[in-house]
Design an enzyme around this catalytic site. Structure first.
Site, PDB file in Angstrom:
ATOM      1  N   GLY A  72     -19.961 -47.041  15.216  1.00 22.19           N
ATOM      2  CA  GLY A  72     -19.009 -45.981  15.499  1.00 22.19           C
ATOM      3  C   GLY A  72     -19.460 -44.982  16.548  1.00 22.19           C
ATOM      4  O   GLY A  72     -18.671 -44.119  16.956  1.00 22.19           O
ATOM      5  N   TYR A  73     -20.711 -45.056  17.001  1.00 21.16           N
ATOM      6  CA  TYR A  73     -21.176 -44.164  18.060  1.00 21.16           C
ATOM      7  C   TYR A  73     -20.700 -44.707  19.405  1.00 21.16           C
ATOM      8  O   TYR A  73     -21.171 -45.738  19.877  1.00 21.16           O
ATOM      9  CB  TYR A  73     -22.703 -44.049  18.072  1.00 21.16           C
ATOM     10  CG  TYR A  73     -23.319 -43.427  16.839  1.00 21.16           C
ATOM     11  CD1 TYR A  73     -22.568 -42.630  15.974  1.00 21.16           C
ATOM     12  CD2 TYR A  73     -24.658 -43.625  16.534  1.00 21.16           C
ATOM     13  CE1 TYR A  73     -23.138 -42.063  14.841  1.00 21.16           C
ATOM     14  CE2 TYR A  73     -25.236 -43.050  15.413  1.00 21.16           C
ATOM     15  CZ  TYR A  73     -24.474 -42.278  14.568  1.00 21.16           C
ATOM     16  OH  TYR A  73     -25.043 -41.712  13.453  1.00 21.16           O
ATOM     17  N   SER A  74     -19.743 -44.005  19.985  1.00 23.77           N
ATOM     18  CA  SER A  74     -19.178 -44.386  21.281  1.00 23.77           C
ATOM     19  C   SER A  74     -18.629 -45.806  21.269  1.00 23.77           C
ATOM     20  O   SER A  74     -18.777 -46.564  22.224  1.00 23.77           O
ATOM     21  CB  SER A  74     -20.213 -44.231  22.403  1.00 23.77           C
ATOM     22  OG  SER A  74     -20.640 -42.889  22.503  1.00 23.77           O
TER      23      SER A  74
END
Length: 341
Positions: free
Chosen positions: A61-63
């Site tokens: 979910g990070y970037s």
């Protein structure tokens, strides 16, 4: 670097882990944290390994997966020298099955993460948030399948309540399935709610804690204090930090400044050193935009606070226990002792 066991496992990990939410800057929110590219990430990995920090934490979910891609490129050719942790569960698209931790989502997300990271296994795979719509048995059997397939070595959870985590542990034991070895949780000098339920649970069930945002969204980095406002170009001047009541924040920064003057260290190092001495903490996930910040944070492992300094920080950051813990301590303290710090 100090090395500790990964929760209830036999794996040794560094007391400080480099978090990579700053890698990529793929959204307006995350760009306020940082937008580290491959070259910058590679240098941060170089410095980390030089100083004994061998564990790196990311999430799909990070970037939207860009953080994993950059981390994968930065560790290319030295996979055996590092410990990789990633997470799944946050939204990855608009579809109804692109969020949560169903069996379908866990397995598909793991395959996608392995591809982005350029590896055939992940050392620690974590469920990023609790999914109340998926049976816990479904999550556990999916994770067991990934372990049996050699695609993950251990698994953990993040941002679970006490009863969510205890239910998962109990069901794992009932069905003879692997248990979560860690819980990645928010815990800092200005946010000590973790101590009421999750810390005693971790002690009782041998679940290690990975601390995220240990400086409370940079609020304990030394850039602000009672008489210091955040720099205009800093993350603190935006909405990309966590809310903390000013009276509590400044009581803590006042106490930190006194200890900093005594030990000749940065505020970040003192705040991290306090956390490193807390029960259940297996590792603290630190972030860094640049090499200087990374070196400063990693130096926290060398700092040992005195009992008097710890007591001063404890007193400045103390908050009343939530119910039912205040009642238990008031009426049955001898039968409900708090964790020994």
């Amino acid at each position: 670097m100090d090395y500790r066991t990964l929760g209830g496992s036999g794996l040794k990990i560094p007391a400080l882990t480099l978090g990579t939410a700053t890698f990529g800057g793929g959204s307006d929110f995350l760009r306020k944290w940082g937008a580290t590219d491959v070259a910058e990430a590679t240098r941060l990995i170089d410095v980390s390994l030089e100083l004994g920090c061998t564990m790196f934490d990311t999430a799909d979910g990070y970037s939207a997966g860009l953080s994993e891609e950059i981390l994968g490129q930065a560790i290319k050719g030295r996979r055996d020298a590092v410990i990789v942790a990633t997470k799944t569960g946050m939204p990855m698209g608009p579809g109804p099955n692109e969020i949560g931790t169903s069996r379908s989502k866990i397995i598909a997300s793991c395959e996608a993460s392995l591809k982005r990271l350029g590896t055939d296994y992940v050392d620690l795979y974590q469920l990023h948030a609790f999914d109340a719509l998926t049976p816990i048995e479904e999550m556990l059997t999916a994770l067991d399948a990934l372990i049996r397939a050699g695609k993950i070595r251990y698994f953990g959870v993040s941002n679970y309540s006490g009863w969510h985590l205890m239910k998962m542990l109990a069901l794992a034991d009932r069905h003879g399935l692997p248990r979560p070895v860690t819980h990645q949780a928010y815990y800092t000098l200005v946010a000590r709610d973790f101590e009421w339920e999750l810390m005693p649970l971790g002690l009782d069930q041998n679940v290690g804690t990975l601390v995220w945002s240990p400086l409370s969204g940079a609020k304990l980095s030394g850039k602000i204090g009672r008489n210091r406002r955040p720099p205009e170009d800093s993350r603190l001047a935006t909405d990309a930090s966590w809310p903390v009541p000013e009276d509590r924040l400044y009581a803590v920064t006042d106490a930190l400044e006194k200890v900093c003057a005594e030990v000749g260290r940065s505020m970040a190092q003192v705040a991290l050193a306090w956390l490193l001495a807390r029960p259940t903490v297996s590792s603290i996930v630190i972030g860094a935009r640049n090499e200087a910040q990374l070196r400063d944070n990693l130096a926290a492992c060398e700092l040992k606070l005195t009992a008097e300094q710890t007591a001063a920080l404890d007193a400045a950051s103390a908050i009343p226990p939530a119910y039912p813990y205040w009642h238990q301590r008031r009426t049955m303290m001898s039968r409900n002792p708090p964790p020994v710090m």
